[in-house]
Design an enzyme around this catalytic site. Sequence first.
Site, PDB file in Angstrom:
ATOM      1  N   CYS A  49      12.995  12.146   6.983  1.00 31.72           N
ATOM      2  CA  CYS A  49      12.919  11.867   8.416  1.00 31.72           C
ATOM      3  C   CYS A  49      14.286  11.851   9.089  1.00 31.72           C
ATOM      4  O   CYS A  49      14.378  12.043  10.305  1.00 31.72           O
ATOM      5  CB  CYS A  49      12.207  10.536   8.648  1.00 31.72           C
ATOM      6  SG  CYS A  49      12.823   9.203   7.616  1.00 31.72           S
ATOM      7  N   GLU A  57       9.033  17.077  14.830  1.00 33.79           N
ATOM      8  CA  GLU A  57       9.423  16.926  13.432  1.00 33.79           C
ATOM      9  C   GLU A  57       8.596  17.893  12.586  1.00 33.79           C
ATOM     10  O   GLU A  57       7.369  17.863  12.620  1.00 33.79           O
ATOM     11  CB  GLU A  57       9.195  15.486  12.972  1.00 33.79           C
ATOM     12  CG  GLU A  57       9.716  15.207  11.575  1.00 33.79           C
ATOM     13  CD  GLU A  57       9.637  13.733  11.211  1.00 33.79           C
ATOM     14  OE1 GLU A  57      10.606  13.212  10.646  1.00 33.79           O
ATOM     15  OE2 GLU A  57       8.594  13.112  11.499  1.00 33.79           O
ATOM     16  N   GLU A 115       9.815   2.294  10.536  1.00 32.76           N
ATOM     17  CA  GLU A 115      10.756   3.411  10.410  1.00 32.76           C
ATOM     18  C   GLU A 115       9.910   4.663  10.495  1.00 32.76           C
ATOM     19  O   GLU A 115       9.119   4.945   9.602  1.00 32.76           O
ATOM     20  CB  GLU A 115      11.537   3.316   9.090  1.00 32.76           C
ATOM     21  CG  GLU A 115      12.718   4.278   9.036  1.00 32.76           C
ATOM     22  CD  GLU A 115      12.390   5.564   8.322  1.00 32.76           C
ATOM     23  OE1 GLU A 115      12.230   6.595   9.015  1.00 32.76           O
ATOM     24  OE2 GLU A 115      12.299   5.549   7.085  1.00 32.76           O
ATOM     25  N   LYS A 164       0.866  -1.185   0.000  1.00 28.65           N
ATOM     26  CA  LYS A 164       0.000   0.000   0.000  1.00 28.65           C
ATOM     27  C   LYS A 164       0.902   1.235   0.000  1.00 28.65           C
ATOM     28  O   LYS A 164       1.412   1.647   1.033  1.00 28.65           O
ATOM     29  CB  LYS A 164      -0.922   0.054   1.213  1.00 28.65           C
ATOM     30  CG  LYS A 164      -1.962   1.200   1.082  1.00 28.65           C
ATOM     31  CD  LYS A 164      -2.436   1.739   2.408  1.00 28.65           C
ATOM     32  CE  LYS A 164      -1.580   2.857   2.934  1.00 28.65           C
ATOM     33  NZ  LYS A 164      -1.617   4.103   2.122  1.00 28.65           N
TER      34      LYS A 164
END
Length: 475
Positions: free
Chosen positions: A279, A379, A245, A170
Site C-alpha cells: 500500500c 490503487e 491503515e 482475524k
Amino acid sequence: MSRAACFYIDGRWVEPASPTWFDVIDPATEAVVERLALGDARDVDRAVAAARKALPGFAQTSVADRIALLKRIVSIYERRQEAFAQAMRLEMGAPITFSRTFQVPRGWLHLNQLIDVLQHFAFEEAQGSTLIRHEPVGVCGLITPWNWPINQIVVKVGPALAAGCTMVLKPSEYSPLSSLLFAEVLDEAGVPAGVFNLVNGDGPGVGAALSSHPDIDMLSFTGSTRAGVLVAKSAADTVKRVAQELGGKSANILLDDVNLQDAVTRGVAACFTNSGQSCSIPTRMLIPRSLMDQAIQIARVAAEGYHVGATGDESTHLGPLVNRAQFRRVQAMIQNGIDEGAQLVTGGVGLPDGIQKGYYVKPTVFAYVSPHMSIAQEEIFGPVLSMIPYDSEAEAIAIANGTHYGLAAYVQSADQQRARQVARQLRAGSVHLNYPPADFAAPFGGVKRSGNGREWGEYGLREYLEVKSLVGYGT
C-alpha cells in the site's frame, strides 16, 4: 485434525461452531494447498469472552514480564523462520528469496523494536500534581490483510501484548497459513490463555462481528479503503476506538538535480516491491518533462530485467498476485491505462511470456500519464508504474497531493535540504527522502482516505493505551 480446521481460543485449538470451508490456493500454480474453516459470530463471541475474562489478569502483568514474553516469542519465531517463509510463498505467492529476506524478518525486527520501546517507556509520569497513567485500552479486535501477512499481524499483536491488552485476531482468509504458525509460536512462548485468540473468517462473517461487538474496546484494521469505511461504520454504534491503515497511491518526486539512472532504477524496484502488492510503495513517478524521454528508457530496461517465475526458484523477482480476482482487476487497470491514452513502455495485459498458469502479471510501465487518469488515481496493487511529467516543482507537489490517498510519498534530490523542503509540503503520513533504509521506530500510517492512527515502535504502542489522569495525586 489440521490446524486450518480449528481456531485458537482460550489457549486451545478448538473446532468452529459451524464452519464453512474455503480453499486456500497457491497463486503460482492455482492448486488448492489447504482447506480453511471459516467461522461466524458465534466463534467471535466465544473468542471475545475468553479475551474479556483474561484481561484483568494480563493488564496487571509487569513490564518486565511482558518484555520476557516478547523475547520468548522472538526466539521461537526465529527458530521457525523457514516454515514461515514457505507458508508465505504458498499462501500469497511471495518468491522464496523475497519471503526469506523481507517478509519473514519483519517479524523479529518489529518485535525487537517494541522490546526496546518497552524498556524505556514511562507508563506513569507526573505532571504537576496530576499523575498520568497509560493503561491498556482493553480487548482488541485485529483484522489483517494478505499482502504482508506476518508484518501486519506483528504490528498489531506485538503492541497489544506490550500494552497489556487481550485480543482476537482475524487474519485474511487468503493468507492463513502463516497466522496459524504464529499462533503456535505464541502458544509455545506461554502467552496466557485467552490473551491471544484467532478466528479465521471472511469480512461479512467474522470481520463485521468483531467491528460491531460491544465487548471489544478497540478495532485495528489494515486493508482497502472500501472495507475500512465499512469497518468504521460498523464500529460506530459501540463508540470503540478504530485505527485504520488503508490504501495508498504514493508519489515519487524526482527533482531535476537527481542522478536519473539511479533514481529511476531504484524507483522501479520500489514500485515492484512484493510484486506491487504494497500500500505504501511509490506507484506514481513524477519526472521533470525535460528528462522524461531519458527516464522512460531507463525504466524500460529496469522493468524488463525482472524475472517473473516460480515462487520456489531463488532467482525469481516477481511472483503472482494473490488470487484470480486481484489478477483480473489489475489486468483491467492496465487496459484502462491503454484506453486512456497513456504510453505503454513495457508489459501490458496477459500473462508474461513462457507462463501458462498462475496469477502472474507482466511488469508494466506507463509513461506520459496524466494525473487524472485512473492509473494515476486508483490503487492498482500490482507491478504497474505510472510515469507522470511535470513542469515545475510547485506542479509536482500539487500532483503528488492530488489524490484521495495520503499514506506515503517519496522525494529524490541531490540536495538534501531541497528534498526536505519539498517533503514538508506533501500531505502524507510518511515521506521518504532519497530511498532511505526502513526505520522501524518511525510511525507508520496515513492521512485522508489512507486511514488514521499509527503503527510501528512507540507510536504503535500508544495506539493500544488509554490515558488516565489521577488529579491531585501529588498533593
